[in-house]
Design an enzyme around this catalytic site. Structure first.
Site, PDB file in Angstrom:
ATOM      1  N   TRP A  59      23.827  48.459  55.311  1.00 35.96           N
ATOM      2  CA  TRP A  59      25.172  48.420  55.890  1.00 35.96           C
ATOM      3  C   TRP A  59      25.937  49.651  55.385  1.00 35.96           C
ATOM      4  O   TRP A  59      25.966  49.899  54.169  1.00 35.96           O
ATOM      5  CB  TRP A  59      25.853  47.131  55.429  1.00 35.96           C
ATOM      6  CG  TRP A  59      27.225  46.871  55.972  1.00 35.96           C
ATOM      7  CD1 TRP A  59      27.650  47.002  57.255  1.00 35.96           C
ATOM      8  CD2 TRP A  59      28.350  46.407  55.217  1.00 35.96           C
ATOM      9  NE1 TRP A  59      28.971  46.640  57.351  1.00 35.96           N
ATOM     10  CE2 TRP A  59      29.419  46.280  56.121  1.00 35.96           C
ATOM     11  CE3 TRP A  59      28.552  46.075  53.876  1.00 35.96           C
ATOM     12  CZ2 TRP A  59      30.679  45.834  55.716  1.00 35.96           C
ATOM     13  CZ3 TRP A  59      29.793  45.640  53.472  1.00 35.96           C
ATOM     14  CH2 TRP A  59      30.844  45.524  54.385  1.00 35.96           C
ATOM     15  N   ASP A 107      23.492  40.504  49.062  1.00 31.08           N
ATOM     16  CA  ASP A 107      24.586  40.434  50.034  1.00 31.08           C
ATOM     17  C   ASP A 107      24.196  39.367  51.056  1.00 31.08           C
ATOM     18  O   ASP A 107      23.190  39.506  51.755  1.00 31.08           O
ATOM     19  CB  ASP A 107      24.771  41.805  50.700  1.00 31.08           C
ATOM     20  CG  ASP A 107      26.015  41.835  51.592  1.00 31.08           C
ATOM     21  OD1 ASP A 107      26.463  40.751  52.028  1.00 31.08           O
ATOM     22  OD2 ASP A 107      26.525  42.933  51.866  1.00 31.08           O
ATOM     23  N   ALA A 141      25.752  37.661  54.066  1.00 32.31           N
ATOM     24  CA  ALA A 141      26.884  37.632  55.001  1.00 32.31           C
ATOM     25  C   ALA A 141      26.578  36.823  56.251  1.00 32.31           C
ATOM     26  O   ALA A 141      27.482  36.576  57.052  1.00 32.31           O
ATOM     27  CB  ALA A 141      27.272  39.057  55.388  1.00 32.31           C
ATOM     28  N   LYS A 200      31.449  35.435  59.093  1.00 38.99           N
ATOM     29  CA  LYS A 200      30.615  35.248  60.281  1.00 38.99           C
ATOM     30  C   LYS A 200      30.297  33.771  60.499  1.00 38.99           C
ATOM     31  O   LYS A 200      30.516  33.240  61.578  1.00 38.99           O
ATOM     32  CB  LYS A 200      29.312  36.032  60.151  1.00 38.99           C
ATOM     33  CG  LYS A 200      29.434  37.364  59.461  1.00 38.99           C
ATOM     34  CD  LYS A 200      30.035  38.445  60.326  1.00 38.99           C
ATOM     35  CE  LYS A 200      30.333  39.669  59.474  1.00 38.99           C
ATOM     36  NZ  LYS A 200      30.561  40.880  60.183  1.00 38.99           N
TER      37      LYS A 200
HETATM   38  C1  LMR Z   1      29.408  44.935  60.759  1.00 40.42           C
HETATM   39  O1  LMR Z   1      28.462  45.312  60.068  1.00 40.42           O
HETATM   40  O2  LMR Z   1      29.598  45.323  61.915  1.00 40.42           O
HETATM   41  C2  LMR Z   1      30.377  43.934  60.205  1.00 40.42           C
HETATM   42  O3  LMR Z   1      29.949  43.501  58.953  1.00 40.42           O
HETATM   43  C3  LMR Z   1      31.768  44.399  60.231  1.00 40.42           C
HETATM   44  C4  LMR Z   1      32.060  45.407  59.166  1.00 40.42           C
HETATM   45  O4  LMR Z   1      32.962  45.162  58.380  1.00 40.42           O
HETATM   46  O5  LMR Z   1      31.392  46.453  59.109  1.00 40.42           O
END
Ligand code: LMR
Length: 394
Positions: free
Chosen positions: A127, A208, A210, A243
């Site tokens: 991410w 992590d 999420a 989420k």
């Molecule tokens: C994403 O990866 O699109 C989401 O987790 C939103 C973000 O905060 O980046």
């Protein structure tokens, strides 16, 4: 002093949100930011969330401060959701945080307090907010192999070799389920090998988490985290409620920290309390209270689980629909990985130039590394997206 500041590069995901909003074409398709959408393109407030908010509104008679680490009932409820009812509470410290991002930030800030020289090892890719938070905190960053671009699956051998070589004192960041951005995830056997590699290395782990409930189910998606928490001596878990409870803007998240237990658990808790105090004092309560209300009430919890299962089912059926449309259109199985991946995202494997063509020629928006959010697919737009993907020569 302020004149010394220089512009920051825009966030790849949030910049895409703005571009999509500015596009006036009626048939545009948003496969960008990781927000769930139902078949009609809406991001609804979940039924159990509405009911919990109503109950809170009726019963709440004060808005005075909670604890610096948030309402302890929230920490307990999330620890049980993530680690299971039989978890070892004696090893555990926790802090309510400002969403999943806040939990990742606090976890890494705790790492910096414990070992300012630590290197944070992240999957390649990860991410985009992970490396920027690491850099913002002044920690060192390294990547470990994760994704096999040829198969769109896991680079198993590379991953295990790299993890075994991480020195003790460093931290390995793992995605507990539903890897963002690739959608490629370790199998249960891979996770056992990952645990063995980390036992050898002695590194601490930051998970992590999420997307619990977005992959194969609440229990299945927590299985790797539970196994790592049992086997490894130092585990941090940064969990988001954005989420799976659809609480994006309410910013509910939690950091769980598992150490040796006893006096160390108290020291861990002290440090988390200190960290929250220095960062924002008290974490936001409203979203956390909604989550606790749902998890502690059998009827609300059952309804939440039903709706979450429907959301998961919708994403899985869209994965299958797109894989099928691409198989029919291409006469090959080369897009079969879309149905194998789990969670909101899949990395398609298109170049940045091809991603730009999807956007410009077909109004199909995805992140530049070709991460697509499958929750943005619908029965209506799947044929359009499939055609656009084939038209760019993938
Ligand atoms: C994403 O990866 O699109 C989401 O987790 C939103 C973000 O905060 O980046």
């Amino acid at each position: 002093m302020l004149s010394r500041l220089t512009p920051q590069s825009p966030d790849a995901i949030l910049a895409m949100m703005d571009m999509f909003r500015a596009d006036t074409r009626p048939g545009k398709v948003d496969l960008g930011v990781g927000v769930y959408r139902d078949a009609s393109g809406r991001t609804p407030v979940m039924r159990a969330v509405k009911a919990a908010e109503r109950a809170i509104w009726e019963a709440q008679d004060t808005k005075t401060y909670t604890a610096l680490t948030g309402d302890p009932a929230f920490g307990r409820a999330m620890a049980t959701l993530i680690l299971g009812p039989g978890h070892d509470a004696g090893r555990l410290a926790f802090a309510g945080c400002v969403g999943g991002t806040g939990a990742v930030h606090q976890a890494l800030a705790l790492v910096r307090m414990a070992n300012p020289g630590a290197t944070v090892w992240m999957p390649d890719p990860t991410w985009p907010n992970h490396p920027t938070i690491v850099a913002h905190l002044g920690l060192k960053a390294r990547s470990y192999r994760y994704f096999d671009a040829a198969t769109r699956g896991l680079d198993r051998a590379g991953l295990l070799a790299d993890l075994a070589a991480v020195p003790a004192g460093d931290v390995v960041l793992l995605h507990g389920c539903c890897h963002n951005p690739t959608g490629a995830n370790p199998t249960a056997a891979d996770w056992r090998d990952i645990a063995a590699a980390l036992e050898t290395s002695g590194a601490a782990v930051l998970i992590d988490l999420a997307y619990q409930g977005f992959g194969d189910g609440l229990e299945a998606d927590a299985a790797a985290t539970r196994m790592l928490a049992e086997r490894l001596p130092q585990v941090l878990i940064a969990a988001s409620c954005s989420k799976s409870f659809g609480l994006y803007r309410d910013r509910a998240g939690v950091l769980l920290a598992l150490g040796a237990g006893g006096a160390q658990a108290r020291v861990l808790q002290d440090n988390l309390t200190h960290l929250n105090r220095q960062t924002y004092s008290f974490p936001p309560d409203h979203g956390a209270r909604i989550v606790t209300t749902i998890l502690d009430d059998a009827a609300l919890r059952a309804d939440w689980e039903d709706e979450l299962a429907a959301m998961r089912g919708q994403m899985l059926s869209m994965r299958e629909a797109l894989a099928r449309a691409l198989r029919d259109g291409s006469g090959s199985d080369r897009f079969g990985f879309l149905a194998e991946h789990r969670g909101m995202f899949s990395r398609l494997g298109a170049s940045p130039a091809q991603v730009a063509r999807l956007r410009e020629e077909a109004g199909v928006y995805m992140i530049g590394d070709s991460r697509m959010n499958v929750a943005g697919l619908s029965p209506e737009n799947v044929p359009v997206v499939a055609r656009a993907i084939l038209d760019i020569g993938l």
